[in-house]
Design an enzyme around this catalytic site. Structure first.
Site, mmCIF file in Angstrom:
data_model
loop_
_atom_site.group_PDB
_atom_site.id
_atom_site.type_symbol
_atom_site.label_atom_id
_atom_site.label_comp_id
_atom_site.label_asym_id
_atom_site.label_seq_id
_atom_site.Cartn_x
_atom_site.Cartn_y
_atom_site.Cartn_z
ATOM 1 N N MET A 15 -7.509 3.526 4.243
ATOM 2 C CA MET A 15 -7.241 4.514 5.293
ATOM 3 C C MET A 15 -5.990 4.116 6.080
ATOM 4 O O MET A 15 -5.738 4.639 7.163
ATOM 5 C CB MET A 15 -8.443 4.641 6.220
ATOM 6 C CG MET A 15 -9.688 5.129 5.474
ATOM 7 S SD MET A 15 -10.900 5.908 6.531
ATOM 8 C CE MET A 15 -11.338 4.553 7.615
ATOM 9 N N GLY A 16 -5.212 3.168 5.543
ATOM 10 C CA GLY A 16 -3.967 2.773 6.200
ATOM 11 C C GLY A 16 -4.189 1.769 7.313
ATOM 12 O O GLY A 16 -5.243 1.146 7.399
ATOM 13 N N LEU A 18 -2.481 -1.007 7.485
ATOM 14 C CA LEU A 18 -2.665 -2.098 6.524
ATOM 15 C C LEU A 18 -2.672 -3.467 7.202
ATOM 16 O O LEU A 18 -1.950 -3.705 8.164
ATOM 17 C CB LEU A 18 -1.557 -2.059 5.465
ATOM 18 C CG LEU A 18 -1.467 -0.783 4.623
ATOM 19 C CD1 LEU A 18 -0.361 -0.908 3.579
ATOM 20 C CD2 LEU A 18 -2.794 -0.443 3.940
ATOM 21 N N GLU A 63 -3.996 -7.916 6.281
ATOM 22 C CA GLU A 63 -4.077 -8.934 5.223
ATOM 23 C C GLU A 63 -5.199 -8.647 4.214
ATOM 24 O O GLU A 63 -5.058 -8.951 3.030
ATOM 25 C CB GLU A 63 -4.257 -10.305 5.899
ATOM 26 C CG GLU A 63 -3.992 -11.504 5.032
ATOM 27 C CD GLU A 63 -2.688 -11.476 4.233
ATOM 28 O OE1 GLU A 63 -2.754 -11.793 3.031
ATOM 29 O OE2 GLU A 63 -1.627 -11.107 4.795
ATOM 30 N N HIS A 95 -6.185 -5.687 3.109
ATOM 31 C CA HIS A 95 -5.644 -4.713 2.156
ATOM 32 C C HIS A 95 -4.620 -5.386 1.222
ATOM 33 O O HIS A 95 -4.592 -5.113 0.019
ATOM 34 C CB HIS A 95 -4.931 -3.569 2.887
ATOM 35 C CG HIS A 95 -5.814 -2.753 3.795
ATOM 36 N ND1 HIS A 95 -5.555 -2.593 5.133
ATOM 37 C CD2 HIS A 95 -6.943 -2.055 3.546
ATOM 38 C CE1 HIS A 95 -6.482 -1.809 5.676
ATOM 39 N NE2 HIS A 95 -7.334 -1.473 4.737
ATOM 40 N N GLY A 112 -12.996 -4.004 -1.363
ATOM 41 C CA GLY A 112 -13.317 -5.235 -0.646
ATOM 42 C C GLY A 112 -14.808 -5.384 -0.390
ATOM 43 O O GLY A 112 -15.504 -4.398 -0.122
ATOM 44 N N ARG A 169 -9.663 -1.678 12.694
ATOM 45 C CA ARG A 169 -10.275 -1.339 13.984
ATOM 46 C C ARG A 169 -10.225 -2.502 14.978
ATOM 47 O O ARG A 169 -10.584 -2.314 16.145
ATOM 48 C CB ARG A 169 -11.724 -0.894 13.777
ATOM 49 C CG ARG A 169 -11.825 0.489 13.125
ATOM 50 C CD ARG A 169 -13.262 0.990 13.110
ATOM 51 N NE ARG A 169 -13.363 2.399 12.815
ATOM 52 C CZ ARG A 169 -13.728 2.908 11.619
ATOM 53 N NH1 ARG A 169 -14.004 2.107 10.618
ATOM 54 N NH2 ARG A 169 -13.803 4.223 11.449
HETATM 55 P P1 AMP Z 1 -10.242 0.719 4.837
HETATM 56 O O1 AMP Z 1 -8.783 0.985 4.967
HETATM 57 O O2 AMP Z 1 -10.829 0.013 6.027
HETATM 58 O O3 AMP Z 1 -11.030 1.935 4.409
HETATM 59 O O4 AMP Z 1 -10.413 -0.336 3.646
HETATM 60 C C1 AMP Z 1 -9.844 -0.106 2.401
HETATM 61 C C2 AMP Z 1 -10.303 -1.174 1.439
HETATM 62 O O5 AMP Z 1 -9.934 -2.456 1.947
HETATM 63 C C3 AMP Z 1 -11.830 -1.213 1.232
HETATM 64 O O6 AMP Z 1 -12.097 -1.525 -0.133
HETATM 65 C C4 AMP Z 1 -12.251 -2.336 2.145
HETATM 66 O O7 AMP Z 1 -13.459 -2.952 1.766
HETATM 67 C C5 AMP Z 1 -11.073 -3.294 1.989
HETATM 68 N N1 AMP Z 1 -11.003 -4.204 3.132
HETATM 69 C C6 AMP Z 1 -10.865 -3.883 4.445
HETATM 70 N N2 AMP Z 1 -10.892 -4.986 5.208
HETATM 71 C C7 AMP Z 1 -11.054 -6.045 4.366
HETATM 72 C C8 AMP Z 1 -11.182 -7.461 4.543
HETATM 73 N N3 AMP Z 1 -11.140 -8.021 5.739
HETATM 74 N N4 AMP Z 1 -11.359 -8.212 3.445
HETATM 75 C C9 AMP Z 1 -11.423 -7.664 2.203
HETATM 76 N N5 AMP Z 1 -11.306 -6.342 1.978
HETATM 77 C C10 AMP Z 1 -11.127 -5.540 3.029
#
Ligand code: AMP
Length: 284
Positions: A30-31, A33, A35, A37, A147, A187
């Site tokens: 969801m952007g 970005l 570490e 990501h 993740g 967040r």
């Molecule tokens: P999001 O942008 O929060 O929807 O996350 C996108 C992808 O990044 C998802 O597969 C999350 O599980 C992964 N992700 C987000 N934060 C982390 C983190 N701290 N460690 C590993 N993967 C992450």
């Protein structure tokens, strides 16, 4: 790096890459970005000749009253980070392009999606699964990297891929943390500096649970009681849930069986920010 906004153009590009025998990996985000990501992108690059990064803040997975409108969207910074990380295609559709007039088809995730995050955020996993399936079909990827930070999301996606015979491999990436243990998240910027310090209680709770499990404590109630007391030592923390579940089904358990993987799953409000985290537990 090529930036593509139109789903049809992304799909056509992916098809021509496949005709050239390119192995495609997709990383969906969801952007905003960070570490976490970037680690997913690195894993994708190690395994695939072409990496597609998607950035889409999906309104379908936010409930009314959640942070859809204030969710951070630093597009220029994200594009620069994606380019530096070696992303080949950055796919950034807008809401109208993803949900064209008359859109009405939805993935209904099953029982896993009704627990924990699913009961706290009604409709969240159906919205998430729908957009993930769309992005899989648009990117035509052979591999998708997700993740473990969002462990229940991962379980729902793996179930969907199996149930619907989707021709894609899922690669699971470990949780990336700040130096003090807080899982990196888009967040985290909502936290004040006082809250940011308190937010480390989630990881402290996970570490204590891991310690107990290493000492072969199998009684989940005892483990959870200790985790709760660590989290509640932070004055602004309010626990939404703290449970130990089976990794695949997200069902709770009273006793940890040996040689079986479980997850400690946490959702905790720190002030007005809701943080989720998890840790793997296994008695060998
Ligand atoms: P999001 O942008 O929060 O929807 O996350 C996108 C992808 O990044 C998802 O597969 C999350 O599980 C992964 N992700 C987000 N934060 C982390 C983190 N701290 N460690 C590993 N993967 C992450």
């Amino acid at each position: 790096m090529q930036i593509i906004n139109d789903p049809a153009e992304m799909q056509k590009t992916a098809e021509s890459l496949r005709l050239k025998h390119q192995f495609i990996a997709v990383v969906m985000t969801m952007g905003a970005l960070h570490e976490g990501h970037l680690h997913l992108i690195r894993l994708a690059k190690q395994r695939a000749g072409t990496v597609i990064l998607t950035i889409f803040v999906n309104p379908q997975q936010f409930s009314p009253g959640e942070d859809f409108h204030r969710y951070p969207r630093p597009f220029e910074k994200d594009a620069a980070m994606a380019k530096a990380a070696g992303v080949d295609y950055l796919f950034v559709p807008d809401t109208e392009q993803m949900y064209t007039g008359g859109f009405q088809t939805q993935v209904t995730a099953g029982d896993i999606a009704n627990r924990f995050e699913g009961s706290a955020r009604p409709g969240h996993f159906n919205g998430m699964a729908t957009v993930v399936l769309k992005l899989m079909l648009i990117s035509k990827a052979h591999l998708a990297v997700f993740g473990e930070k969002d462990a229940q999301q991962l379980a729902v996606i793996k179930r969907m891929v199996k149930d619907l015979n989707i021709d894609i491999k899922i690669l699971e990436a470990p949780v990336i943390r700040e130096e003090d243990g807080l899982a990196t998240s888009s967040r985290n910027i909502y936290l004040s500096s006082k809250e940011r310090k308190q937010a480390t209680v989630l990881y402290k709770g996970i570490c204590r649970a891991e310690e107990l499990v290493q000492k072969k404590v199998a009684d989940t109630e005892k483990i959870i009681r200790e985790v709760i007391s660590i989290i509640e030592s932070a004055p602004d923390a309010k626990i939404d849930y703290a449970n130990i579940v089976s990794t695949d089904t997200f069902t709770e358990t009273d006793t940890l069986k040996p040689d079986t993987e479980y997850l400690l799953v946490l959702a905790v409000w720190i002030g007005s920010s809701r943080l989720i985290d998890n840790g793997k537990l296994r008695i060998n």
